[in-house]
Motif scaffolding. Sequence first.
Motif, short mmCIF file in Angstrom:
data_model
loop_
_atom_site.label_atom_id
_atom_site.label_comp_id
_atom_site.label_asym_id
_atom_site.label_seq_id
_atom_site.Cartn_x
_atom_site.Cartn_y
_atom_site.Cartn_z
N THR A 48 0.83 -1.21 0.00
CA THR A 48 0.00 0.00 0.00
C THR A 48 0.86 1.26 0.00
N GLY A 49 2.11 1.13 0.45
CA GLY A 49 2.99 2.28 0.57
C GLY A 49 2.73 3.11 1.82
N GLU A 50 1.82 2.62 2.68
CA GLU A 50 1.47 3.36 3.90
C GLU A 50 2.43 2.99 5.02
N ASN A 51 3.64 3.52 4.92
CA ASN A 51 4.67 3.25 5.93
C ASN A 51 5.70 4.37 5.87
N THR A 52 6.56 4.41 6.88
CA THR A 52 7.60 5.44 6.93
C THR A 52 8.98 4.87 6.61
N ILE A 53 9.01 3.64 6.13
CA ILE A 53 10.28 2.95 5.88
C ILE A 53 10.71 3.05 4.42
N LEU A 54 9.74 2.90 3.49
CA LEU A 54 10.03 2.80 2.07
C LEU A 54 9.68 4.08 1.32
N SER A 55 10.33 4.27 0.19
CA SER A 55 10.11 5.48 -0.60
C SER A 55 8.83 5.43 -1.41
N LYS A 56 8.31 4.20 -1.64
CA LYS A 56 7.08 4.05 -2.41
C LYS A 56 6.52 2.65 -2.17
N ALA A 57 5.42 2.34 -2.79
CA ALA A 57 4.82 1.01 -2.67
C ALA A 57 5.53 0.02 -3.59
N PHE A 58 5.58 -1.22 -3.17
CA PHE A 58 6.14 -2.29 -3.98
C PHE A 58 5.15 -3.45 -4.04
N SER A 59 5.08 -4.10 -5.19
CA SER A 59 4.08 -5.12 -5.41
C SER A 59 4.42 -6.41 -4.67
N PRO A 60 3.44 -7.32 -4.51
CA PRO A 60 3.69 -8.60 -3.86
C PRO A 60 4.80 -9.41 -4.54
N SER A 61 4.79 -9.47 -5.88
CA SER A 61 5.81 -10.28 -6.56
C SER A 61 7.19 -9.67 -6.44
N VAL A 62 7.28 -8.36 -6.42
CA VAL A 62 8.59 -7.72 -6.22
C VAL A 62 9.11 -8.06 -4.82
N THR A 63 8.22 -8.00 -3.83
CA THR A 63 8.61 -8.34 -2.45
C THR A 63 9.05 -9.79 -2.37
N ARG A 64 8.30 -10.66 -3.00
CA ARG A 64 8.64 -12.09 -3.01
C ARG A 64 9.99 -12.30 -3.71
N PHE A 65 10.19 -11.63 -4.84
CA PHE A 65 11.43 -11.75 -5.60
C PHE A 65 12.62 -11.28 -4.75
N PHE A 66 12.40 -10.20 -4.01
CA PHE A 66 13.45 -9.72 -3.10
C PHE A 66 13.84 -10.79 -2.10
N MET A 67 12.87 -11.43 -1.50
CA MET A 67 13.15 -12.45 -0.48
C MET A 67 13.91 -13.63 -1.06
N LEU A 68 13.59 -14.00 -2.28
CA LEU A 68 14.20 -15.18 -2.88
C LEU A 68 15.62 -14.94 -3.36
N GLN A 69 16.07 -13.70 -3.32
CA GLN A 69 17.44 -13.42 -3.72
C GLN A 69 18.44 -13.74 -2.62
N ALA A 70 17.94 -14.14 -1.46
CA ALA A 70 18.81 -14.63 -0.38
C ALA A 70 18.44 -16.08 -0.11
N HIS A 71 19.42 -16.91 0.21
CA HIS A 71 19.16 -18.30 0.55
C HIS A 71 18.34 -18.36 1.83
N TYR A 72 17.46 -19.34 1.93
CA TYR A 72 16.55 -19.38 3.08
C TYR A 72 17.27 -19.52 4.42
N ARG A 73 18.51 -20.05 4.41
CA ARG A 73 19.26 -20.20 5.66
C ARG A 73 20.14 -18.99 5.96
N SER A 74 20.10 -17.98 5.10
CA SER A 74 20.90 -16.78 5.30
C SER A 74 20.07 -15.68 5.95
N ASN A 75 20.74 -14.82 6.71
CA ASN A 75 20.06 -13.62 7.19
C ASN A 75 19.70 -12.74 5.99
#
Length: 447
Positions: free
Chosen positions: A299-326
């Motif tokens: 929704t972009g309703e936060n004070t952390i990010l510069s704009k809203a990001f879609s569900p798939s972009v968020t998911r893609f971001f998460m998958l760029q790190a191995h699940y056992r990595s921080n």
Amino acid sequence: MQPLKLYNTLNREKEVFVALNAPHVGLYVCGPTVYNYVHLGNLRTFTSFDILYRYLSHIGYKVRYVRNITDVGHLVGDGDEGEDKIGKMAKLEKLEPMEIVHRYTQDFHHVLQTFNLLPPSIEPSATGHIVEQIETTQNLLNKGIAYESNGSIYFDIETYNKQGGDYGNLSGRILDDLLTETRDLDGVGEKKSPLDFALWKKASTEHIMRWNSPWGEGFPGWHLECTCMSHKYLGNTFDIHGGGMDLKFPHHECEIAQNEACTGQTPVNYWMHANMLTLNGKKMSKSTGNNILPMEIITGENTILSKAFSPSVTRFFMLQAHYRSNLDFTNDAISAAEKGYFRLMEAIDGLKDINASTTSTLSISNWEAACYEAMNDDFNSPILIAQLFEGVRFINLLKDNKESLTQSDLDLFTSLMKGFVFDVLGLEDEKAAGNNNEKLEGVVNML
């Protein structure tokens, strides 16, 4: 091609995966305690096991995926003293506990559906299995591995270890050190040992959620719930048990003890744990304001990010790190992920414009093998994504007529690209992701 290997927390190494009853696989993942909105760290954990579920299914396994709902018995602080998390929220909001459960279970399902996580095969709830939990508690009492104290029933760690158990093995904790760490905990007075944990707790006068039992009115211990539900739906021993790193101790340690004491069998062949997520390099915390909910990202309703990001972009971001990595969630990191996501989607869309040739100058079989080898190496999504961008490079070369593929190779390449991106990684092709996507608009309107 190498066989599928996964990291087994119990043995602290990667092991070749051998299903107990191939092609069937039993998978249990600890679900949420539904007393509040699902947070981003939860989403990362469930996304990690969604990938596991998807990939096992992709390579031909028939997976029975069980993920529970904890709707009773999880006390504040994860111990045996204090208030039930759901009961506490019910008092704060002046609602019935089951109203709290319903509200936040709906939120959980809504968030996971929004981020394109597949539903499990079975989603049992703790309150739906009170009978099984009472029976298991009685079984442990009969075996002499549990005892009653002031109306509560506790698991006896010392007796369990004397009978061949190894409490602390999963988390690598030494029993003497654990005793030192827990010596001063509240509630130890009615236990034989501070390490002993509750199977059934006597309900205090003010405790809202309670059930009749042979020992009086009470409620089940948090650890017992998963033991009973995994045992009921997957058997005495099953293939994979997953959860967040924070559940390794004491929750999963206690599950092992209960299961082994009840059945005399090792309950799980492979224990898997997803690592933590931080926000701007720090632990997420509501009290400090260093916190963001999954739906606030889109929704972009936060004070952390510069704009809203879609569900798939968020998911893609998460998958760029191995699940056992921080994984550290930052505005710059998700912005970079968005660029990569658009580039990947644009390339896949361009596949339809490529014409086949009479010869192939690219080795699709080698590229295919590299993709599978990435996932067969403990579900290494970052390496798979790197291979997918090698596929993007192929697409650009083909569009520029610098390389060629026969029709059969082009069909195979197209199928593999779409299969890995959409079926395995669970991404969706969101046109103009973040603002104009119809699905996203629908999600935002529901909030």
